[in-house]
Write an enzyme that holds these catalytic residues in place. Structure first.
Site, PDB file in Angstrom:
ATOM      1  N   SER A 139       0.864  -1.198   0.000  1.00  0.00           N
ATOM      2  CA  SER A 139       0.000   0.000   0.000  1.00  0.00           C
ATOM      3  C   SER A 139       0.894   1.239   0.000  1.00  0.00           C
ATOM      4  CB  SER A 139      -0.875   0.017   1.257  1.00  0.00           C
ATOM      5  OG  SER A 139      -1.478   1.281   1.420  1.00  0.00           O
ATOM      6  N   TYR A 152      -1.092  -0.665  10.206  1.00  0.00           N
ATOM      7  CA  TYR A 152      -1.269  -1.009   8.790  1.00  0.00           C
ATOM      8  C   TYR A 152      -0.031  -0.603   7.963  1.00  0.00           C
ATOM      9  CZ  TYR A 152      -3.573  -1.117   4.181  1.00  0.00           C
ATOM     10  OH  TYR A 152      -3.917  -1.370   2.874  1.00  0.00           O
TER      11      TYR A 152
HETATM   12  P1  NAP Z   1     -11.550  -5.823   1.030  1.00  0.00           P
HETATM   13  O1  NAP Z   1     -12.494  -5.411  -0.041  1.00  0.00           O
HETATM   14  O2  NAP Z   1     -11.819  -5.464   2.449  1.00  0.00           O
HETATM   15  O3  NAP Z   1     -11.332  -7.415   0.901  1.00  0.00           O
HETATM   16  C1  NAP Z   1     -10.431  -8.050   1.772  1.00  0.00           C
HETATM   17  C2  NAP Z   1     -10.237  -9.481   1.345  1.00  0.00           C
HETATM   18  O4  NAP Z   1      -9.291 -10.090   2.244  1.00  0.00           O
HETATM   19  C3  NAP Z   1     -11.524 -10.293   1.455  1.00  0.00           C
HETATM   20  O5  NAP Z   1     -11.550 -11.236   0.399  1.00  0.00           O
HETATM   21  C4  NAP Z   1     -11.351 -10.993   2.806  1.00  0.00           C
HETATM   22  O6  NAP Z   1     -12.035 -12.228   2.896  1.00  0.00           O
HETATM   23  C5  NAP Z   1      -9.865 -11.245   2.807  1.00  0.00           C
HETATM   24  N1  NAP Z   1      -9.338 -11.480   4.155  1.00  0.00           N
HETATM   25  C6  NAP Z   1      -9.343 -10.651   5.218  1.00  0.00           C
HETATM   26  N2  NAP Z   1      -8.762 -11.240   6.286  1.00  0.00           N
HETATM   27  C7  NAP Z   1      -8.389 -12.481   5.867  1.00  0.00           C
HETATM   28  C8  NAP Z   1      -7.742 -13.584   6.490  1.00  0.00           C
HETATM   29  N3  NAP Z   1      -7.340 -13.538   7.780  1.00  0.00           N
HETATM   30  N4  NAP Z   1      -7.526 -14.711   5.765  1.00  0.00           N
HETATM   31  C9  NAP Z   1      -7.914 -14.790   4.469  1.00  0.00           C
HETATM   32  N5  NAP Z   1      -8.528 -13.775   3.823  1.00  0.00           N
HETATM   33  C10 NAP Z   1      -8.756 -12.640   4.518  1.00  0.00           C
HETATM   34  O7  NAP Z   1     -10.075  -5.256   0.747  1.00  0.00           O
HETATM   35  P2  NAP Z   1      -9.437  -4.647  -0.588  1.00  0.00           P
HETATM   36  O8  NAP Z   1      -9.646  -3.189  -0.551  1.00  0.00           O
HETATM   37  O9  NAP Z   1      -9.815  -5.433  -1.780  1.00  0.00           O
HETATM   38  O10 NAP Z   1      -7.890  -4.877  -0.247  1.00  0.00           O
HETATM   39  C11 NAP Z   1      -7.139  -5.961  -0.779  1.00  0.00           C
HETATM   40  C12 NAP Z   1      -5.672  -5.718  -0.473  1.00  0.00           C
HETATM   41  O11 NAP Z   1      -5.278  -4.483  -1.022  1.00  0.00           O
HETATM   42  C13 NAP Z   1      -5.358  -5.627   1.022  1.00  0.00           C
HETATM   43  O12 NAP Z   1      -4.103  -6.215   1.288  1.00  0.00           O
HETATM   44  C14 NAP Z   1      -5.295  -4.137   1.263  1.00  0.00           C
HETATM   45  O13 NAP Z   1      -4.505  -3.827   2.385  1.00  0.00           O
HETATM   46  C15 NAP Z   1      -4.676  -3.681  -0.029  1.00  0.00           C
HETATM   47  N6  NAP Z   1      -4.921  -2.273  -0.331  1.00  0.00           N
HETATM   48  C16 NAP Z   1      -6.175  -1.800  -0.525  1.00  0.00           C
HETATM   49  C17 NAP Z   1      -6.355  -0.458  -0.800  1.00  0.00           C
HETATM   50  C18 NAP Z   1      -7.712   0.143  -1.042  1.00  0.00           C
HETATM   51  O14 NAP Z   1      -7.791   1.364  -1.176  1.00  0.00           O
HETATM   52  N7  NAP Z   1      -8.784  -0.621  -1.111  1.00  0.00           N
HETATM   53  C19 NAP Z   1      -5.251   0.393  -0.860  1.00  0.00           C
HETATM   54  C20 NAP Z   1      -3.995  -0.123  -0.675  1.00  0.00           C
HETATM   55  C21 NAP Z   1      -3.832  -1.461  -0.407  1.00  0.00           C
HETATM   56  P3  NAP Z   1     -13.570 -12.306   3.454  1.00  0.00           P
HETATM   57  O15 NAP Z   1     -14.424 -11.710   2.363  1.00  0.00           O
HETATM   58  O16 NAP Z   1     -13.814 -13.759   3.626  1.00  0.00           O
HETATM   59  O17 NAP Z   1     -13.598 -11.504   4.697  1.00  0.00           O
END
Ligand code: NAP
Length: 244
Positions: A139, A152
């Protein structure tokens, strides 16, 4: 190289988009989730309907036994994993003076210990095959820091250091290890921040809008492709100019 990918946290958001995209690129895909079984099953059904192969696999990726079982399930169903995408992640924000030790530990375990566990499990067959790809989702918080995200940002900076170190360890085995660092992408994670925060952030983004999950997935797909064969240890920022 066998075309079998495992995407952690693929039930929603960025991970779901990566899983769908890798399926389009011809990979059989392991769709990992923690709790959202229905959402993961729906993604698998879409991929299979489109002529691809996929399997949903439940595992808390911060748990060593669960990770071992996940790799066994995917390997039995699809074959040895040749592309691992460490995408699963959570936030649990708070200013440091109010941050509980559980908040620190949960975020570090889900976002960083998971990357250690999954990469270690994936590398053994990759080393045997003398090829493989690992793509870690970091991130911009891990690069620039972000007030209220000490846990984070530390986890995501850790992912970048891990990426560089393991790239050096396994480069001679034909394995690349890279990271992507998204800015603000429209998913459940950023939805939780509310409209006022989203509007404030949008003003800081050069492109004037939040990113879409597919715009992160396209870089992950590139890093997993043959075209990226000479790129390793890198962190590609995908943030619409947020961190400029
Ligand atoms: P999201 O929509 O909240 O989805 C999170 C995903 O991670 C879901 O599929 C969830 O599964 C899974 N997850 C959470 N805890 C877990 C665990 N202990 N074991 C296995 N799976 C787990 O998040 P997102 O925004 O797509 O983010 C995805 C990645 O991108 C993350 O690493 C996040 O830090 C990174 N990121 C996101 C952003 C942003 O702006 N969105 C920015 C920078 C980085 P369930 O559905 O089963 O809960």
């Amino acid at each position: 190289m066998s075309r079998i990918a495992l995407v952690t946290g693929a039930s929603r958001g960025i991970g779901a988009s990566i899983a769908r995209g890798l399926a389009v690129d011809g990979f059989a895909v392991g769709v990992n989730y923690a709790r959202s079984a229905d959402a993961a099953d729906a993604i698998v059904a879409d991929i299979v309907d489109g002529g691809g192969a996929a399997v949903a696999v439940q595992a808390d990726v911060s748990d060593a036994d669960a990770v071992a079982a996940m790799f066994a399930t995917v390997t039995d169903a699809l074959g040895p994993v040749s592309v691992l995408v460490n995408n699963a992640g959570i936030t649990d924000d708070g200013l440091l003076l109010r941050m509980k030790v559980e908040q620190w530990d949960n975020v570090l375990a889900t976002n960083l210990r998971s990357v250690y566990l999954c990469t270690k499990a994936a590398l053994k067959p990759m080393i045997r095959a003398r090829s493989g790809r690992v793509v870690n989702v970091s991130s911009v918080s891990g690069i620039s820091g972000n007030a209220g995200q000490g846990n984070y940002a530390a986890s995501k900076a850790g992912v970048i250091g891990f990426t560089r170190s393991i790239a050096k360890e396994v480069g001679s085995r034909g394995i690349t290890v890279n990271a992507v660092a998204p800015g603000f992408i429209a998913t459940d994670m950023t939805e939780a921040l509310g409209e006022a925060v989203a509007e404030g952030v949008t003003n800081q983004i050069s492109l004037g809008r939040l990113g879409r999950p597919e715009e992160v997935a396209s870089i992950v797909r590139y890093l997993a492709s043959d075209d990226a064969s000479y790129i390793t240890g890198q962190t590609i920022v995908v943030d619409g100019g947020l961190a400029l």
